[in-house]
Design a protein around this motif. Structure first.
Motif, PDB file in Angstrom:
ATOM      1  N   ASP A  16       7.733 -17.406   5.408  1.00  0.00           N
ATOM      2  CA  ASP A  16       6.545 -18.047   4.844  1.00  0.00           C
ATOM      3  C   ASP A  16       5.274 -17.293   5.224  1.00  0.00           C
ATOM      4  OD1 ASP A  16       5.289 -19.946   3.244  1.00  0.00           O
ATOM      5  OD2 ASP A  16       4.923 -21.316   4.916  1.00  0.00           O
ATOM      6  N   GLU A  17       5.366 -15.965   5.160  1.00  0.00           N
ATOM      7  CA  GLU A  17       4.227 -15.090   5.460  1.00  0.00           C
ATOM      8  C   GLU A  17       4.017 -14.180   4.250  1.00  0.00           C
ATOM      9  OE1 GLU A  17       2.219 -15.092   7.988  1.00  0.00           O
ATOM     10  OE2 GLU A  17       3.257 -16.303   9.503  1.00  0.00           O
ATOM     11  N   LEU A  18       3.285 -14.653   3.258  1.00  0.00           N
ATOM     12  CA  LEU A  18       3.161 -13.921   2.001  1.00  0.00           C
ATOM     13  C   LEU A  18       2.530 -12.550   2.198  1.00  0.00           C
ATOM     14  CD1 LEU A  18       3.434 -13.686  -1.042  1.00  0.00           C
ATOM     15  CD2 LEU A  18       1.263 -14.905  -1.284  1.00  0.00           C
ATOM     16  N   PHE A  19       1.481 -12.464   3.001  1.00  0.00           N
ATOM     17  CA  PHE A  19       0.844 -11.166   3.219  1.00  0.00           C
ATOM     18  C   PHE A  19       1.842 -10.163   3.789  1.00  0.00           C
ATOM     19  CE2 PHE A  19      -1.166  -8.139   6.114  1.00  0.00           C
ATOM     20  CZ  PHE A  19      -1.991  -7.462   5.228  1.00  0.00           C
ATOM     21  N   GLU A  20       2.572 -10.576   4.805  1.00  0.00           N
ATOM     22  CA  GLU A  20       3.546  -9.692   5.444  1.00  0.00           C
ATOM     23  C   GLU A  20       4.622  -9.267   4.440  1.00  0.00           C
ATOM     24  OE1 GLU A  20       6.694  -9.703   9.200  1.00  0.00           O
ATOM     25  OE2 GLU A  20       5.333 -11.392   8.918  1.00  0.00           O
ATOM     26  N   THR A  21       5.086 -10.199   3.620  1.00  0.00           N
ATOM     27  CA  THR A  21       6.122  -9.880   2.636  1.00  0.00           C
ATOM     28  C   THR A  21       5.598  -8.914   1.583  1.00  0.00           C
ATOM     29  OG1 THR A  21       7.127 -12.055   2.972  1.00  0.00           O
ATOM     30  CG2 THR A  21       7.800 -10.849   1.017  1.00  0.00           C
ATOM     31  N   LEU A  22       4.362  -9.101   1.152  1.00  0.00           N
ATOM     32  CA  LEU A  22       3.758  -8.175   0.184  1.00  0.00           C
ATOM     33  C   LEU A  22       3.718  -6.752   0.741  1.00  0.00           C
ATOM     34  CD1 LEU A  22       0.748 -10.180  -1.320  1.00  0.00           C
ATOM     35  CD2 LEU A  22       2.515  -9.002  -2.647  1.00  0.00           C
ATOM     36  N   VAL A  23       3.220  -6.624   1.954  1.00  0.00           N
ATOM     37  CA  VAL A  23       3.101  -5.294   2.556  1.00  0.00           C
ATOM     38  C   VAL A  23       4.484  -4.689   2.802  1.00  0.00           C
ATOM     39  CG1 VAL A  23       2.289  -3.994   4.565  1.00  0.00           C
ATOM     40  CG2 VAL A  23       0.866  -5.806   3.587  1.00  0.00           C
ATOM     41  N   HIS A  24       5.396  -5.504   3.314  1.00  0.00           N
ATOM     42  CA  HIS A  24       6.755  -5.017   3.585  1.00  0.00           C
ATOM     43  C   HIS A  24       7.425  -4.537   2.296  1.00  0.00           C
ATOM     44  CE1 HIS A  24      10.518  -5.834   6.310  1.00  0.00           C
ATOM     45  NE2 HIS A  24      10.478  -4.605   5.834  1.00  0.00           N
ATOM     46  N   SER A  25       7.181  -5.257   1.208  1.00  0.00           N
ATOM     47  CA  SER A  25       7.760  -4.863  -0.082  1.00  0.00           C
ATOM     48  C   SER A  25       7.193  -3.535  -0.559  1.00  0.00           C
ATOM     49  CB  SER A  25       7.502  -5.952  -1.127  1.00  0.00           C
ATOM     50  OG  SER A  25       8.128  -7.158  -0.772  1.00  0.00           O
ATOM     51  N   ILE A  26       5.898  -3.319  -0.348  1.00  0.00           N
ATOM     52  CA  ILE A  26       5.299  -2.030  -0.716  1.00  0.00           C
ATOM     53  C   ILE A  26       5.915  -0.905   0.109  1.00  0.00           C
ATOM     54  CG2 ILE A  26       3.166  -0.676  -0.585  1.00  0.00           C
ATOM     55  CD1 ILE A  26       1.667  -3.237  -1.423  1.00  0.00           C
ATOM     56  N   VAL A  27       6.100  -1.154   1.401  1.00  0.00           N
ATOM     57  CA  VAL A  27       6.728  -0.148   2.267  1.00  0.00           C
ATOM     58  C   VAL A  27       8.115   0.215   1.731  1.00  0.00           C
ATOM     59  CG1 VAL A  27       7.688   0.266   4.576  1.00  0.00           C
ATOM     60  CG2 VAL A  27       5.451  -0.843   4.320  1.00  0.00           C
ATOM     61  N   GLY A  28       8.850  -0.780   1.211  1.00  0.00           N
ATOM     62  CA  GLY A  28      10.222  -0.562   0.783  1.00  0.00           C
ATOM     63  C   GLY A  28      10.387   0.018  -0.606  1.00  0.00           C
ATOM     64  N   GLN A  29       9.297   0.209  -1.318  1.00  0.00           N
ATOM     65  CA  GLN A  29       9.394   0.718  -2.684  1.00  0.00           C
ATOM     66  C   GLN A  29      10.000   2.115  -2.728  1.00  0.00           C
ATOM     67  OE1 GLN A  29       5.392   0.561  -4.220  1.00  0.00           O
ATOM     68  NE2 GLN A  29       5.408  -1.651  -4.510  1.00  0.00           N
ATOM     69  N   GLN A  30      11.054   2.270  -3.526  1.00  0.00           N
ATOM     70  CA  GLN A  30      11.636   3.571  -3.878  1.00  0.00           C
ATOM     71  C   GLN A  30      12.160   4.374  -2.682  1.00  0.00           C
ATOM     72  OE1 GLN A  30       8.305   5.178  -6.166  1.00  0.00           O
ATOM     73  NE2 GLN A  30       9.348   4.602  -8.064  1.00  0.00           N
ATOM     74  N   ILE A  31      12.485   3.689  -1.586  1.00  0.00           N
ATOM     75  CA  ILE A  31      13.149   4.355  -0.463  1.00  0.00           C
ATOM     76  C   ILE A  31      14.305   3.477  -0.002  1.00  0.00           C
ATOM     77  CG2 ILE A  31      11.098   5.617   0.297  1.00  0.00           C
ATOM     78  CD1 ILE A  31      10.719   3.570   2.510  1.00  0.00           C
ATOM     79  N   SER A  32      15.192   4.033   0.795  1.00  0.00           N
ATOM     80  CA  SER A  32      16.347   3.274   1.259  1.00  0.00           C
ATOM     81  C   SER A  32      15.921   2.178   2.232  1.00  0.00           C
ATOM     82  CB  SER A  32      17.342   4.204   1.959  1.00  0.00           C
ATOM     83  OG  SER A  32      16.831   4.620   3.217  1.00  0.00           O
ATOM     84  N   ALA A  33      16.783   1.166   2.348  1.00  0.00           N
ATOM     85  CA  ALA A  33      16.503   0.073   3.279  1.00  0.00           C
ATOM     86  C   ALA A  33      16.402   0.584   4.712  1.00  0.00           C
ATOM     87  CB  ALA A  33      17.594  -0.991   3.163  1.00  0.00           C
ATOM     88  N   ILE A  34      17.220   1.578   5.056  1.00  0.00           N
ATOM     89  CA  ILE A  34      17.193   2.129   6.419  1.00  0.00           C
ATOM     90  C   ILE A  34      15.862   2.816   6.692  1.00  0.00           C
ATOM     91  CG2 ILE A  34      18.213   3.877   7.919  1.00  0.00           C
ATOM     92  CD1 ILE A  34      20.908   3.268   6.568  1.00  0.00           C
ATOM     93  N   ALA A  35      15.395   3.615   5.726  1.00  0.00           N
ATOM     94  CA  ALA A  35      14.108   4.298   5.895  1.00  0.00           C
ATOM     95  C   ALA A  35      12.965   3.293   5.964  1.00  0.00           C
ATOM     96  CB  ALA A  35      13.878   5.264   4.735  1.00  0.00           C
TER      97      ALA A  35
END
Length: 205
Positions: free
Chosen positions: A38-57
């Motif tokens: 329930d942390e929308l800001f954190e989820t938004l940023v985390h999703s941007i970090v995860g764009q187009q790269i592997s989950a491990i990276a």
């Protein structure tokens, strides 16, 4: 505190009844369920970090970022330079997107996201620079816990469907939707177990 969807138990029972393949994945990877911080800001940023790269990276970058900023507090990003974030593994484009989310957060934080339909959420978020369909799907799944999201922009989901339902052969969007439509109205739950079968470590955003 993590929030587990109220529909989870019913959804598992339903999916077992309509699709033996997903039912087997549920039996094998049943716990833990999807949950939201329930942390929308954190989820938004985390999703941007995860764009187009592997989950491990993405996980490695996220952990490095956690040593630099308070991941839940937008203002903490103002205390680090672009170069410091770049050294943590972020591209300058993703840094630009994150700065945009920080700037928009005073407005975004006032939105009653839970009262909005999936499409209304999608329309609101897509207007933000750097937020595309895949990122919106991650918000709908991991923050808002919507039950019927089918993220066809996620390579892992597509590859697992092709592996399980087409012997590894490529499927087009119509064919993928034909598989996914069987899981409605709980496509999110089926997606979760596809992810779990792909990587034993639970996905989190």
């Amino acid at each position: 505190m993590s929030i587990v969807p109220e529909y989870w138990g019913v959804a598992k029972q339903y999916l077992r009844s309509v699709d033996a393949v997903i039912g087997q994945l549920i039996d094998e990877y049943e716990e833990p369920p999807l949950s939201s911080k329930d942390e929308l800001f954190e989820t938004l940023v985390h999703s941007i970090v995860g764009q187009q790269i592997s989950a491990i990276a993405a996980d490695a970058i996220w952990k490095r970022m956690g040593l630099l900023v308070d991941l839940k507090i937008p203002a903490s990003y103002a205390e680090v330079s672009d170069q410091v974030l770049r050294d943590a593994g972020l591209s300058f484009r993703k840094i630009e997107y994150i700065r945009g989310i920080v700037e928009a957060w005073p407005r975004l934080s006032l939105v009653d996201w839970n009262s909005m339909s999936d499409e209304e959420v999608r329309k609101k978020l897509i207007s933000l620079r750097g937020i595309g369909p895949w990122t919106v799907d991650m918000i709908l799944i991991f923050n808002l816990l919507r039950p019927n999201v089918f993220p066809l922009g996620d390579v892992g989901v597509v590859r697992m469907i092709e592996r399980l339902y087409a012997n590894g052969e490529s499927l087009d969007t119509d064919e993928l939707n034909k598989v996914g439509n069987v899981w409605a109205p709980y496509r999110t739950v089926a997606t979760w177990y596809l992810w779990r079968s792909l990587d034993p470590a639970p996905v989190q955003y």
